[in-house]
Design an enzyme around this catalytic site. Structure first.
Site, short mmCIF file in Angstrom:
data_model
loop_
_atom_site.label_atom_id
_atom_site.label_comp_id
_atom_site.label_asym_id
_atom_site.label_seq_id
_atom_site.Cartn_x
_atom_site.Cartn_y
_atom_site.Cartn_z
N ASP A 25 171.10 23.87 12.08
CA ASP A 25 172.36 24.60 11.97
C ASP A 25 173.53 23.68 11.65
O ASP A 25 174.48 24.08 10.97
CB ASP A 25 172.64 25.36 13.26
CG ASP A 25 171.71 26.56 13.44
OD1 ASP A 25 171.06 26.95 12.45
OD2 ASP A 25 171.62 27.09 14.55
N GLU A 100 183.06 28.57 16.21
CA GLU A 100 184.01 28.70 17.31
C GLU A 100 185.04 27.58 17.33
O GLU A 100 184.89 26.57 16.64
CB GLU A 100 183.28 28.69 18.66
CG GLU A 100 182.83 27.33 19.17
CD GLU A 100 181.52 26.83 18.60
OE1 GLU A 100 181.52 25.72 18.02
OE2 GLU A 100 180.50 27.51 18.73
N TYR A 141 177.45 27.99 21.17
CA TYR A 141 177.98 27.48 22.45
C TYR A 141 178.38 28.62 23.37
O TYR A 141 178.19 28.56 24.59
CB TYR A 141 179.18 26.58 22.13
CG TYR A 141 179.67 25.72 23.27
CD1 TYR A 141 178.79 25.11 24.16
CD2 TYR A 141 181.03 25.48 23.43
CE1 TYR A 141 179.24 24.31 25.19
CE2 TYR A 141 181.50 24.67 24.45
CZ TYR A 141 180.61 24.09 25.33
OH TYR A 141 181.07 23.30 26.35
N ASN A 142 178.92 29.67 22.81
CA ASN A 142 179.34 30.84 23.58
C ASN A 142 178.21 31.39 24.46
O ASN A 142 178.42 31.77 25.62
CB ASN A 142 179.81 31.92 22.61
CG ASN A 142 180.01 33.26 23.24
OD1 ASN A 142 180.97 33.50 23.96
ND2 ASN A 142 179.09 34.19 22.96
#
Length: 240
Positions: A25, A100, A141-142
């Site tokens: 990613d 993000e 990460y969220n």
């Protein structure tokens, strides 16, 4: 490269119509940044990394990908990206991100943020920091902080607190809140010096007076295999 050239597809370092990331990613994110989030070209990734949530094509499926590309049988999905503006005492800075932004106090002290949505007061947040992610970034990460996974097609933002404080002194948001794509999130910090991570790239920002973030009006165009299904991807990557 051999498979592409074998099928009479031209490989070029500039003026191309399709950008291909090979790796995980992180490779896909670097590809977007190197192309300055150009919305005139198409993007796809070949997963040669670990999780590869953003990487659509498995290595063993490269021949099928090339065949569908040649025969115009790939799907196109327009993906929402995030646009963030940071103001300090002298300058304004603008950034795009796919996943993000993460806001933390520079010295890792308590982060105190006054948060607004379309100029309506939401919260005086106190805690370790906040994540503000896109729908695509909801699985990054969220997710590690208990945020919701959101379908790519919804183009939302999501505010997720990191270790919020709730006591007699502070009443902070302690769960994620999903914001529609037409809303502007404004952050007014009480402590002005920040570590800001944008798609994992860290910036130290002093004397920050305001941060604004929203879903950009432009979209990036991602190619998908014709059997692409978001539910299947979630199951395959996280639940299988």
């Amino acid at each position: 490269a051999y498979e592409l050239e074998k099928n009479n597809l031209t490989i070029s370092d500039n003026d191309y119509q399709l950008a291909i990331a090979i790796g995980g990613d992180g490779s896909f994110l670097r590809m977007l940044k190197n192309n300055k989030f150009n919305d005139k070209i198409y993007y796809i990734g070949v997963n040669a990394g670990t999780l590869g949530f953003l990487q659509e094509v498995k290595p063993e499926n490269i021949p099928y990908f090339i065949n569908d590309l040649i025969n115009n049988q790939l799907l196109t999905e327009e993906v929402g990206i995030q646009e963030t503006r940071i103001e300090d005492n002298q300058n304004k800075y603008s950034y795009y991100s796919l996943n993000e932004i993460v806001l933390r106090n520079k010295d890792l002290n308590t982060t105190i943020l006054n948060m607004y949505v379309d100029n309506h007061y939401l919260d005086r947040y106190a805690g370790d920091g906040v994540i503000i992610c896109t729908s695509v970034g909801s699985t990054a990460y969220n997710k590690s902080y208990g945020g919701s996974m959101i379908y790519n097609s919804l183009h939302t933002l999501q505010i997720t607190p990191i270790a919020p404080i709730n006591n007699e002194a502070y009443k902070s948001l302690n769960n994620s809140i999903v914001i529609p794509e037409d809303k502007l999130i404004t952050i007014i910090p009480e402590r002005k010096d920040f570590n800001i991570a944008i798609d994992g790239e860290k910036y130290v920002c002093d004397n920050v007076s305001k941060i604004e973030t929203s879903v950009s009006k432009k979209r990036i165009k991602c190619l998908r295999m014709k059997d692409y299904n978001y539910t299947n991807i979630v199951y395959d990557k996280f639940l299988k």
